[in-house]
Design an enzyme around this catalytic site. Sequence first.
Site, PDB file in Angstrom:
ATOM      1  NE  ARG A 153      -3.488  -2.317   2.822  1.00 11.20           N
ATOM      2  CZ  ARG A 153      -3.179  -3.459   3.422  1.00 11.20           C
ATOM      3  NH1 ARG A 153      -1.952  -3.615   3.939  1.00 11.20           N
ATOM      4  NH2 ARG A 153      -4.050  -4.439   3.521  1.00 11.20           N
ATOM      5  CE  LYS A 177      -6.031  -0.988   5.106  1.00 14.71           C
ATOM      6  NZ  LYS A 177      -7.356  -1.257   4.496  1.00 14.71           N
ATOM      7  CG  HIS A 248      -5.430   0.605  -3.884  1.00 11.15           C
ATOM      8  ND1 HIS A 248      -4.779   0.226  -2.730  1.00 11.15           N
ATOM      9  CD2 HIS A 248      -6.561  -0.147  -3.939  1.00 11.15           C
ATOM     10  CE1 HIS A 248      -5.484  -0.706  -2.112  1.00 11.15           C
ATOM     11  NE2 HIS A 248      -6.561  -0.952  -2.824  1.00 11.15           N
ATOM     12  CG  HIS A 274      -5.727  -8.717   1.269  1.00  7.16           C
ATOM     13  ND1 HIS A 274      -5.908  -9.166  -0.032  1.00  7.16           N
ATOM     14  CD2 HIS A 274      -5.640  -7.367   1.173  1.00  7.16           C
ATOM     15  CE1 HIS A 274      -5.923  -8.136  -0.850  1.00  7.16           C
ATOM     16  NE2 HIS A 274      -5.762  -7.035  -0.150  1.00  7.16           N
ATOM     17  CE1 TYR A 283      -6.275  -7.020  -6.773  1.00  6.26           C
ATOM     18  CE2 TYR A 283      -6.243  -8.210  -4.692  1.00  6.26           C
ATOM     19  CZ  TYR A 283      -6.147  -7.032  -5.403  1.00  6.26           C
ATOM     20  OH  TYR A 283      -5.938  -5.854  -4.735  1.00  6.26           O
TER      21      TYR A 283
END
Length: 306
Positions: A153, A177, A248, A274, A283
């Site tokens: 990211r 994250k 992104h 993720h 995807y």
Amino acid sequence: MTPVTIALEDAVSEFGRHLRAERDVSPHTLRAYLGDLADLCAYAADTGVTEPAELDVSLLRAWLARQHALGRSRATLARRTAAVRAFTHHLHRSGLLEDDPGLLLGTPKRQRDLPGVLTQDDAARLLDTMDVQGPLGLRDLAVLEVLYGTGVRVSELCGLDIDDLDTGRGTVRVLGKGGRERTVPIGEPAARAVQDWLRAGRPDLTTENSGPALFLGARGGRLHPTSARRIVHARISEVGGVPDLSPHGLRHSAATHLLEGGADLRSVQEILGHASLQTTQIYTHVSAERLKQVHGQAHPRGTRSE
């Protein structure tokens, strides 16, 4: 508009402290959740609610229905539902709600649009023909190579320090994250571009404010995500015929090309960071869509007649 009571304001403030201290949510998520709950409390106050204990499922559903009537997107409705459910769960655990009405709320399904991606040929043209004169040119190439080569990211890219790069192992350490750390492979072109930047570009921009940041802005401070986005758009615009994408979009491209090259979904999930495999599965739809396009163009019976 009826003023929100101190009891409701205090409940939201305490929930914000809980999110920061115990759930370690991102600043973006924290702002979004607190904004959603401020809107909920304003609505509740207008209906005569003064205490957290008065929040019930009827009020929550009425508020969400109002959001829908106002034209909020499915993504916004899903986030606001998640914010409310987390809030009422916290209130229930804290003893401010006898029951948890959030458990009775349905979760709107988010619309997952197919993300725009580069073709592999477009990616090669973008990275192989870039003007890399001067320190900013070296930096820009390294930024795009790392974004595409690792799928990180843009916030993760800007948070990288020099010692996060392990050239011997060909990896980079990324803080993602929720404070989750992961190790991501970095290909030879990206590693080479970063080494060129560190050797011949970064020293020219370094100031006393640079610290350990891997990527620097024009004034020597740590590169900001807004500046990184500007770099990506500007560099892509220099290549004719390549669709304009954000950082992104380069992340989407990296994931799609990994799957097209034979990578398994679980590995792509680990690389992208993720938390859920469900997020990565979009995807597979991208790759399937591209296969359909190829089939339609190449197979003698692949093109449907109008």
